[in-house]
Design a protein around this motif. Structure first.
Motif, short mmCIF file in Angstrom:
data_model
loop_
_atom_site.label_atom_id
_atom_site.label_comp_id
_atom_site.label_asym_id
_atom_site.label_seq_id
_atom_site.Cartn_x
_atom_site.Cartn_y
_atom_site.Cartn_z
N ARG A 1 30.96 -3.13 46.61
CA ARG A 1 31.31 -4.71 46.98
C ARG A 1 30.23 -5.64 46.56
N PHE A 2 28.88 -5.20 46.96
CA PHE A 2 28.17 -6.11 46.86
C PHE A 2 27.41 -6.26 45.56
N ARG A 3 27.16 -5.32 44.33
CA ARG A 3 27.50 -4.77 43.22
C ARG A 3 28.00 -5.88 42.44
N GLU A 4 29.46 -5.89 42.70
CA GLU A 4 30.22 -6.44 42.42
C GLU A 4 30.11 -8.24 42.66
N VAL B 1 13.30 -12.62 49.48
CA VAL B 1 14.49 -11.80 49.33
C VAL B 1 15.56 -12.55 48.15
N ARG B 2 16.59 -11.74 47.95
CA ARG B 2 17.02 -12.39 46.50
C ARG B 2 18.77 -12.34 46.87
N THR B 3 20.13 -13.40 47.45
CA THR B 3 21.02 -13.64 48.35
C THR B 3 21.97 -14.12 47.24
N VAL B 4 23.18 -13.64 47.35
CA VAL B 4 24.13 -13.96 47.16
C VAL B 4 25.31 -14.00 48.67
N CYS B 5 26.22 -14.62 48.07
CA CYS B 5 26.75 -15.51 49.23
C CYS B 5 28.13 -15.85 49.15
N LEU B 6 29.33 -15.59 50.25
CA LEU B 6 30.68 -15.59 49.99
C LEU B 6 31.14 -16.24 50.86
N GLY B 7 32.43 -16.37 50.12
CA GLY B 7 32.70 -18.20 51.51
C GLY B 7 32.44 -19.22 51.47
N TRP B 8 31.14 -19.48 51.72
CA TRP B 8 29.81 -20.36 52.13
C TRP B 8 28.72 -20.28 51.06
N HIS B 9 28.01 -21.35 49.92
CA HIS B 9 27.02 -20.95 49.38
C HIS B 9 25.70 -21.67 50.74
N TRP B 10 24.62 -20.96 50.63
CA TRP B 10 23.49 -21.03 51.57
C TRP B 10 22.62 -21.45 50.53
N GLN B 11 22.45 -22.39 50.20
CA GLN B 11 20.85 -23.27 49.89
C GLN B 11 20.39 -24.28 51.16
N PRO B 12 18.78 -23.41 51.04
CA PRO B 12 18.04 -24.39 52.06
C PRO B 12 18.25 -25.82 52.65
N TYR B 13 18.78 -26.65 53.16
CA TYR B 13 19.11 -26.03 54.48
C TYR B 13 20.40 -26.29 55.22
N GLU C 1 30.70 -25.03 46.40
CA GLU C 1 30.00 -24.36 44.87
C GLU C 1 28.43 -24.60 45.25
N ALA C 2 27.36 -23.79 44.37
CA ALA C 2 26.52 -23.09 44.15
C ALA C 2 25.66 -23.47 43.52
N THR C 3 25.60 -25.22 44.45
CA THR C 3 25.07 -26.40 43.63
C THR C 3 23.69 -26.07 42.94
N ASP C 4 22.69 -25.19 43.65
CA ASP C 4 21.44 -25.13 42.76
C ASP C 4 20.97 -23.91 42.03
N VAL C 5 22.44 -23.88 41.77
CA VAL C 5 22.96 -22.08 40.82
C VAL C 5 23.37 -22.13 39.81
N ASN C 6 24.62 -22.09 39.77
CA ASN C 6 25.37 -22.70 38.70
C ASN C 6 26.63 -24.02 38.18
N GLY C 7 26.56 -24.02 39.45
CA GLY C 7 27.94 -25.10 39.83
C GLY C 7 29.16 -24.02 40.74
N GLU C 8 28.96 -22.67 40.09
CA GLU C 8 30.47 -22.26 40.51
C GLU C 8 30.19 -21.74 41.40
N VAL D 1 28.94 -16.78 41.02
CA VAL D 1 27.22 -17.11 41.32
C VAL D 1 26.39 -16.11 41.50
N PRO D 2 25.59 -15.67 40.97
CA PRO D 2 24.57 -14.62 40.93
C PRO D 2 23.35 -14.37 41.87
N ILE D 3 23.47 -13.27 42.10
CA ILE D 3 22.19 -12.64 42.77
C ILE D 3 20.77 -14.25 42.00
#
Ligand code: SIN
Ligand code: MN
Length: 216
Positions: free
Chosen positions: A32-35, A55-67, A72-79, A41-43
């Protein structure tokens, strides 16, 4: 053959249950992690004050970014991140039931975010509190792959007293109650310690599920 390990309680409300996941379950979760890492939103290594975490992180449900948490992953690709899966809610409830929580606490536990972290041999995580959640419901942590040294401290500061624990493939660690805001971190990953059949040849996956207490 190593001696079987028993539960450890490094603080009030903090319990380590060794070998909680079977190898088959670990392997399934790694698949599942590989999926999840494939997107939308990529790791990625989150940036803290301009520096990438090891550490590299991928999130489910809500995207965590500091803090903070965002949908949406506004610090990655906005997805928008993938939804939080129902199976993980059930697993989180089972984790609470198996660590001595009451029926009420188990029924009320509805984790809505997971941070899935990948650690290579050199990755570490500095001492920190998990305090971007509005809810103080317990954190459920699952480890797969290489063993790490996990430092579980106190709620006051990053220093002593702390307990160094080994988190091995399949281990469950739950911290809530008076330990919910304890400082914790990963001081070392131990290469070549992942058991055959866990689904990961090298490195370590840690999944923490949490209740954000957020809506929307
Ligand atoms: C975390 O503190 O979010 C991760 C802990 C771990 O990797 O065991
Ligand atoms: Mn944490």
């Amino acid at each position: 053959m190593e001696a079987p390990r028993g539960p450890e309680r490094p603080g009030p409300g903090a319990v380590l249950l060794p070998g909680w996941l079977t190898l088959d379950q670990q392997q399934w979760i790694v698949a599942r992690f590989r999926e999840w890492t494939a997107g939308p939103v990529p790791i990625r290594a989150a940036k803290v004050r301009g520096h990438e975490m090891s550490v590299r992180t991928v999130c489910l449900g809500w995207h965590w970014q500091p803090y903070r948490y965002t949908r949406e992953a506004t610090d990655v690709n906005g997805e928008r991140v993938l939804p939080f899966p129902d199976w993980m809610v059930r697993l989180g409830r089972r984790a609470l039931a198996d660590t001595g929580h009451s029926d009420e606490q188990v029924a009320a536990y509805t984790p809505d975010t997971a941070l899935a972290n990948f650690y290579d041999d050199a990755a570490r995580m500095g001492m920190h509190q998990d305090r971007d959640e509005k809810s103080l419901a317990p954190i459920v942590s699952l480890s797969i792959g290489d063993t790490c040294t996990f430092r579980f401290g106190n709620t006051e500061n990053r220093g002593r007293p702390y307990t160094d624990l080994s988190l091995r493939s399949g281990d469950l660690f739950v911290f809530g109650g008076a330990s919910r805001l304890a400082y914790h971190g990963v001081t070392r990953v131990h290469p070549s310690t992942a058991p055959e059949g866990c689904g990961l040849d090298s490195g370590r996956i840690n999944i923490t599920m949490r209740m954000t207490g957020l809506s929307g």
